[in-house]
Motif scaffolding. Structure first.
Motif, PDB file in Angstrom:
ATOM      1  N   ILE A 105      -4.483  -7.297 -33.084  1.00 23.94           N
ATOM      2  CA  ILE A 105      -4.753  -8.538 -34.197  1.00 23.94           C
ATOM      3  C   ILE A 105      -4.333  -8.023 -35.450  1.00 23.94           C
ATOM      4  O   ILE A 105      -4.353  -6.988 -35.804  1.00 23.94           O
ATOM      5  N   VAL A 106      -3.496  -8.518 -36.075  1.00 24.26           N
ATOM      6  CA  VAL A 106      -2.710  -8.303 -37.111  1.00 24.26           C
ATOM      7  C   VAL A 106      -2.821  -9.063 -38.537  1.00 24.26           C
ATOM      8  O   VAL A 106      -2.784 -10.304 -38.661  1.00 24.26           O
ATOM      9  N   ALA A 107      -3.170  -8.186 -39.548  1.00 24.24           N
ATOM     10  CA  ALA A 107      -3.198  -8.630 -40.794  1.00 24.24           C
ATOM     11  C   ALA A 107      -4.320  -9.825 -41.072  1.00 24.24           C
ATOM     12  O   ALA A 107      -5.206  -9.984 -40.210  1.00 24.24           O
ATOM     13  N   VAL A 116      -4.966  -8.935 -46.265  1.00 28.45           N
ATOM     14  CA  VAL A 116      -5.063  -7.444 -45.926  1.00 28.45           C
ATOM     15  C   VAL A 116      -3.903  -6.986 -44.989  1.00 28.45           C
ATOM     16  O   VAL A 116      -3.123  -8.004 -44.433  1.00 28.45           O
ATOM     17  N   ALA A 117      -3.688  -6.025 -44.741  1.00 28.09           N
ATOM     18  CA  ALA A 117      -2.456  -5.215 -43.979  1.00 28.09           C
ATOM     19  C   ALA A 117      -3.407  -4.874 -42.667  1.00 28.09           C
ATOM     20  O   ALA A 117      -2.721  -3.899 -41.862  1.00 28.09           O
ATOM     21  N   THR A 118      -4.660  -4.918 -42.391  1.00 23.85           N
ATOM     22  CA  THR A 118      -5.475  -4.505 -41.479  1.00 23.85           C
ATOM     23  C   THR A 118      -4.760  -4.694 -39.979  1.00 23.85           C
ATOM     24  O   THR A 118      -4.261  -5.851 -39.752  1.00 23.85           O
ATOM     25  N   HIS A 119      -5.015  -3.845 -39.217  1.00 23.43           N
ATOM     26  CA  HIS A 119      -4.153  -4.091 -37.861  1.00 23.43           C
ATOM     27  C   HIS A 119      -5.241  -3.301 -36.843  1.00 23.43           C
ATOM     28  O   HIS A 119      -5.609  -2.110 -36.992  1.00 23.43           O
ATOM     29  N   GLU A 120      -5.697  -4.148 -35.928  1.00 27.60           N
ATOM     30  CA  GLU A 120      -6.816  -3.646 -35.002  1.00 27.60           C
ATOM     31  C   GLU A 120      -6.114  -3.972 -33.626  1.00 27.60           C
ATOM     32  O   GLU A 120      -5.436  -4.923 -33.200  1.00 27.60           O
ATOM     33  N   ALA A 133      -2.404   1.893 -37.338  1.00 31.09           N
ATOM     34  CA  ALA A 133      -1.634   1.687 -38.600  1.00 31.09           C
ATOM     35  C   ALA A 133      -1.565   0.261 -39.336  1.00 31.09           C
ATOM     36  O   ALA A 133      -1.264  -0.628 -38.553  1.00 31.09           O
ATOM     37  N   SER A 134      -1.832   0.192 -40.395  1.00 31.11           N
ATOM     38  CA  SER A 134      -1.645  -1.143 -41.469  1.00 31.11           C
ATOM     39  C   SER A 134      -0.145  -1.281 -41.167  1.00 31.11           C
ATOM     40  O   SER A 134       0.830  -0.609 -41.352  1.00 31.11           O
ATOM     41  N   THR A 135      -0.156  -2.931 -41.498  1.00 28.16           N
ATOM     42  CA  THR A 135       1.261  -3.318 -41.674  1.00 28.16           C
ATOM     43  C   THR A 135       1.636  -2.801 -43.055  1.00 28.16           C
ATOM     44  O   THR A 135       1.173  -2.242 -43.790  1.00 28.16           O
ATOM     45  N   PRO A 136       3.138  -2.673 -42.952  1.00 35.19           N
ATOM     46  CA  PRO A 136       3.555  -2.044 -44.544  1.00 35.19           C
ATOM     47  C   PRO A 136       3.218  -2.820 -45.547  1.00 35.19           C
ATOM     48  O   PRO A 136       3.045  -1.865 -46.477  1.00 35.19           O
ATOM     49  N   ALA A 137       2.763  -3.913 -45.545  1.00 33.98           N
ATOM     50  CA  ALA A 137       2.000  -4.730 -46.746  1.00 33.98           C
ATOM     51  C   ALA A 137       1.275  -5.837 -46.120  1.00 33.98           C
ATOM     52  O   ALA A 137       1.284  -6.129 -45.046  1.00 33.98           O
ATOM     53  N   TYR A 138       0.433  -6.457 -46.938  1.00 37.81           N
ATOM     54  CA  TYR A 138      -0.341  -7.644 -46.287  1.00 37.81           C
ATOM     55  C   TYR A 138       0.538  -8.772 -45.804  1.00 37.81           C
ATOM     56  O   TYR A 138       1.571  -9.110 -46.596  1.00 37.81           O
ATOM     57  N   GLN A 139      -0.128  -9.404 -45.102  1.00 34.73           N
ATOM     58  CA  GLN A 139       0.673 -10.563 -44.543  1.00 34.73           C
ATOM     59  C   GLN A 139      -0.469 -11.461 -43.835  1.00 34.73           C
ATOM     60  O   GLN A 139      -1.454 -11.274 -43.147  1.00 34.73           O
ATOM     61  N   TYR A 140      -0.283 -12.878 -44.236  1.00 36.46           N
ATOM     62  CA  TYR A 140      -1.146 -13.977 -43.723  1.00 36.46           C
ATOM     63  C   TYR A 140      -0.104 -15.202 -43.449  1.00 36.46           C
ATOM     64  O   TYR A 140       0.927 -15.265 -44.102  1.00 36.46           O
ATOM     65  N   GLY A 158       5.388 -15.729 -43.026  1.00 35.39           N
ATOM     66  CA  GLY A 158       4.096 -15.561 -43.768  1.00 35.39           C
ATOM     67  C   GLY A 158       4.210 -15.453 -45.218  1.00 35.39           C
ATOM     68  O   GLY A 158       5.069 -15.204 -45.864  1.00 35.39           O
ATOM     69  N   TYR A 159       2.981 -15.071 -45.688  1.00 29.25           N
ATOM     70  CA  TYR A 159       2.958 -14.640 -47.287  1.00 29.25           C
ATOM     71  C   TYR A 159       2.593 -13.444 -47.262  1.00 29.25           C
ATOM     72  O   TYR A 159       1.912 -12.726 -46.670  1.00 29.25           O
ATOM     73  N   THR A 160       3.402 -12.616 -48.003  1.00 27.21           N
ATOM     74  CA  THR A 160       3.314 -11.099 -48.471  1.00 27.21           C
ATOM     75  C   THR A 160       3.084 -11.010 -50.042  1.00 27.21           C
ATOM     76  O   THR A 160       3.273 -11.857 -50.714  1.00 27.21           O
ATOM     77  N   PRO A 161       3.413  -9.730 -50.429  1.00 27.37           N
ATOM     78  CA  PRO A 161       3.420  -9.611 -51.998  1.00 27.37           C
ATOM     79  C   PRO A 161       4.616 -10.025 -52.560  1.00 27.37           C
ATOM     80  O   PRO A 161       4.719 -10.268 -53.797  1.00 27.37           O
TER      81      PRO A 161
END
Length: 202
Positions: A105-107, A116-120, A133-140, A158-161
Motif C-alpha cells: 500500500i503506497v503513499a 504522505v510518502a508512507t509505504h506499508e 521504505a517511504s517513496t522518494p516524495a509524497y504521492q497521491y 499522481g500529485y507530488t511536490p
C-alpha cells in the motif's frame, strides 16, 4: 472482476447501502452479479486480491470515518469480514498492488496531516502490517502495479511536490529501496498523469 465500495455521485450518504455494493463482472457472459454487501459504506479505498480473498484498505467509511480499517472478502463463501489489524494511519487517494502473496500500500493522503510518502506491506497469512521504505516524495492520485517476474513494484503519476507529474518510482522488496525510473510519456508537452490504473500482463 470485482468492484466494491466507491463514491457514487448523486447518491445520498443517508443511504449507505449504495456505498456498500460489491459486484462481479463476467467478461465471457457480459453480465454483472450482485455479491454480499460490504459491512459498511466505503469509498476512496483501494483493493487487491491474494489467494481467494479480496482486500479493501482504508478510505472513508460511514462507520469509522477516515480510517486505516481494512476488510476481507472471501470469494468462495461470499462473505466480508473486518480485519483485526489496520494500517498505521488513516489514508485515502492511496494505491496498492499484490505481489508474491503480499499487498503493498503506497503513499496517499492522510486526512490529519496531508499528503504522505508512507509505504506499508500487508501479509494476509499473518494479518499484519509492516512499514517499509517511504517513496522518494509524497504521492497521491497515483497508480501502483507489480511485476512479479522482476519482483518490482511501480508507483506512477499522481500529485507530488512538483505538482501533477508523470513520475515513475520503482520499488525493490529485496533491498527495500526506491529508484526513480523513466517518467510516463503521453506524447505531448504536458506529461501530467493522475487517476491512472497501471496493469501488468504476466
Amino acid at each position: 472482476m470485482y468492484i466494491f465500495g466507491g463514491y457514487q455521485y448523486g447518491a445520498s450518504v443517508r443511504y449507505p447501502n449504495y456505498y456498500m455494493q460489491c459486484q462481479r463482472y463476467d467478461p465471457a457472459a457480459n453480465t454483472w452479479t450482485p455479491r454480499a454487501e460490504m459491512p459498511y459504506g466505503n469509498y476512496y479505498n483501494c483493493g487487491a486480491y491474494v489467494n481467494g480473498n479480496i482486500y479493501s484498505f482504508a478510505g472513508y467509511s460511514f462507520t469509522y470515518g477516515w480510517s486505516g480499517t481494512c476488510l476481507r472478502y472471501n470469494i468462495a463463501s461470499n462473505t466480508w469480514s473486518i480485519l483485526t489489524s489496520s494500517m498505521s494511519s488513516p489514508r485515502y487517494y492511496h494505491s496498492c498492488a499484490a505481489m508474491n502473496d503480499l499487498i503493498y500500500i503506497v503513499a496517499g493522503y492522510n486526512p490529519n496531516s496531508g499528503p504522505v510518502a508512507t509505504h506499508e506491506v500487508y501479509n494476509p497469512a499473518t494479518n499484519t502490517f509492516s512499514t517499509l521504505a517511504s517513496t522518494p516524495a509524497y504521492q497521491y492520485y497515483h497508480g501502483v502495479a507489480a511485476v512479479p517476474a522482476l519482483n518490482k513494484l511501480y508507483s506512477m503519476g499522481g500529485y507530488t511536490p512538483q505538482g501533477y507529474t508523470g513520475i515513475n518510482y520503482e520499488y525493490s522488496p529485496d533491498t527495500n529501496t526506491w529508484t526513480t525510473r523513466a517518467a510516463i510519456s503521453n506524447g505531448s508537452s504536458q506529461q501530467n498523469m493522475i487517476y491512472i490504473s497501471p496493469i501488468t500482463l504476466n
